[in-house]
Design a protein around this motif. Sequence first.
Motif, mmCIF file in Angstrom:
data_model
loop_
_atom_site.group_PDB
_atom_site.id
_atom_site.type_symbol
_atom_site.label_atom_id
_atom_site.label_comp_id
_atom_site.label_asym_id
_atom_site.label_seq_id
_atom_site.Cartn_x
_atom_site.Cartn_y
_atom_site.Cartn_z
ATOM 1 N N UNK A 167 11.269 2.648 -7.164
ATOM 2 C CA UNK A 167 11.439 3.506 -5.998
ATOM 3 C C UNK A 167 12.927 3.668 -5.693
ATOM 4 N N UNK A 168 13.324 4.799 -5.134
ATOM 5 C CA UNK A 168 14.738 4.978 -4.754
ATOM 6 C C UNK A 168 15.172 3.900 -3.771
ATOM 7 N N UNK A 169 16.456 3.588 -3.807
ATOM 8 C CA UNK A 169 16.989 2.551 -2.919
ATOM 9 C C UNK A 169 16.776 2.924 -1.453
ATOM 10 N N UNK A 170 16.482 1.941 -0.658
ATOM 11 C CA UNK A 170 16.283 2.070 0.789
ATOM 12 C C UNK A 170 15.060 2.915 1.141
ATOM 13 N N UNK A 171 14.176 3.126 0.162
ATOM 14 C CA UNK A 171 12.929 3.821 0.499
ATOM 15 C C UNK A 171 12.027 2.926 1.345
ATOM 16 N N UNK B 43 3.743 5.454 -5.869
ATOM 17 C CA UNK B 43 3.673 5.380 -7.336
ATOM 18 C C UNK B 43 2.576 6.288 -7.873
ATOM 19 N N UNK B 44 1.472 6.343 -7.220
ATOM 20 C CA UNK B 44 0.379 7.208 -7.662
ATOM 21 C C UNK B 44 0.746 8.682 -7.498
ATOM 22 N N UNK B 45 1.484 9.016 -6.427
ATOM 23 C CA UNK B 45 1.842 10.412 -6.191
ATOM 24 C C UNK B 45 2.910 10.897 -7.167
ATOM 25 N N UNK B 46 3.852 10.036 -7.525
ATOM 26 C CA UNK B 46 4.948 10.449 -8.418
ATOM 27 C C UNK B 46 4.675 10.148 -9.892
ATOM 28 N N UNK B 47 3.725 9.258 -10.150
ATOM 29 C CA UNK B 47 3.441 8.871 -11.534
ATOM 30 C C UNK B 47 4.448 7.890 -12.103
ATOM 31 N N UNK B 48 5.293 7.327 -11.277
ATOM 32 C CA UNK B 48 6.316 6.380 -11.720
ATOM 33 C C UNK B 48 5.804 4.963 -11.457
ATOM 34 N N UNK B 49 5.856 4.086 -12.454
ATOM 35 C CA UNK B 49 5.426 2.698 -12.207
ATOM 36 C C UNK B 49 6.321 2.025 -11.173
ATOM 37 N N UNK B 50 5.702 1.284 -10.301
ATOM 38 C CA UNK B 50 6.413 0.549 -9.254
ATOM 39 C C UNK B 50 6.048 -0.920 -9.381
ATOM 40 N N UNK C 70 0.829 -1.206 0.000
ATOM 41 C CA UNK C 70 0.000 0.000 0.000
ATOM 42 C C UNK C 70 0.866 1.259 0.000
ATOM 43 N N UNK C 71 1.991 1.222 0.734
ATOM 44 C CA UNK C 71 2.879 2.384 0.736
ATOM 45 C C UNK C 71 3.488 2.608 -0.649
ATOM 46 N N UNK C 72 3.972 1.538 -1.284
ATOM 47 C CA UNK C 72 4.538 1.668 -2.629
ATOM 48 C C UNK C 72 3.477 2.093 -3.638
ATOM 49 N N UNK C 73 2.290 1.615 -3.463
ATOM 50 C CA UNK C 73 1.189 1.993 -4.370
ATOM 51 C C UNK C 73 0.879 3.480 -4.246
ATOM 52 N N UNK D 195 2.180 -2.210 -8.956
ATOM 53 C CA UNK D 195 1.593 -1.381 -7.899
ATOM 54 C C UNK D 195 1.272 0.048 -8.350
ATOM 55 N N UNK D 196 1.177 0.309 -9.612
ATOM 56 C CA UNK D 196 0.799 1.665 -10.035
ATOM 57 C C UNK D 196 1.511 2.072 -11.302
ATOM 58 N N UNK D 197 1.287 3.282 -11.723
ATOM 59 C CA UNK D 197 0.674 4.407 -10.992
ATOM 60 C C UNK D 197 -0.842 4.531 -11.154
#
Length: 197
Positions: free
Chosen positions: A133-137, A112-119, A106-109, A157-159
């Motif tokens: 996602x950036x490393x160690x996020x 991804x929705x906030x940044x528009x980057x597919x995760x 849910x956090x990654x989703x 998981x998105x976006x």
Amino acid sequence: MPTSAAGNSLRIPRLALAHAVGDRPPPPHPSPEEGGGHAGLGRPPSPSGGGSGWGLDVRARGFTLLELLVVVAIIAIASAGVAFALRDNSQTLLERDAARLAALFESARAQSRATGVPVRWRPTPEGFVFDGLPAKTLPNRWLGHDTVARETAPVLLGPEPVIGRQAIVLQSISQPSQALRIATDGARPFTVQPVTP
């Protein structure tokens, strides 16, 4: 005067009796060796005739069959308790890993929705990774070393707000029959579900 003489004759035996009773020595008190003591309770004599009591006899007779059976039963119950504790521990770790992974999804989703980057989430030999996602996020290790993902297919998981049906099954390495399913219908959050055979 005869009356006086008679009275004197009657008083003499009484005085003699009083002197006889009063001069009698008191009965001797029993000594501690004879079973007396301060409280008046005697100590049981030693069966061997010594003064060490019953200790020598207790040490000499050893254990009875009933005592040995009780000890064996206690050991068996303790061993069963340890086995149940280990089994419950693996199940608890699997439940914690499943609940944690659902929250990470849910956090990654949301990111991804906030940044528009597919995760995309995918398992690795060391744990898992969130591509996009950036490393160690987010964490990339299981809580325990006994958890593994049964499927190797990635989870998108998105976006997009609606990501379609996604599911993954986690299981215990030591207890393969223990497994949990993390799934979503694409619109609702990920939830932990039991695996039906």
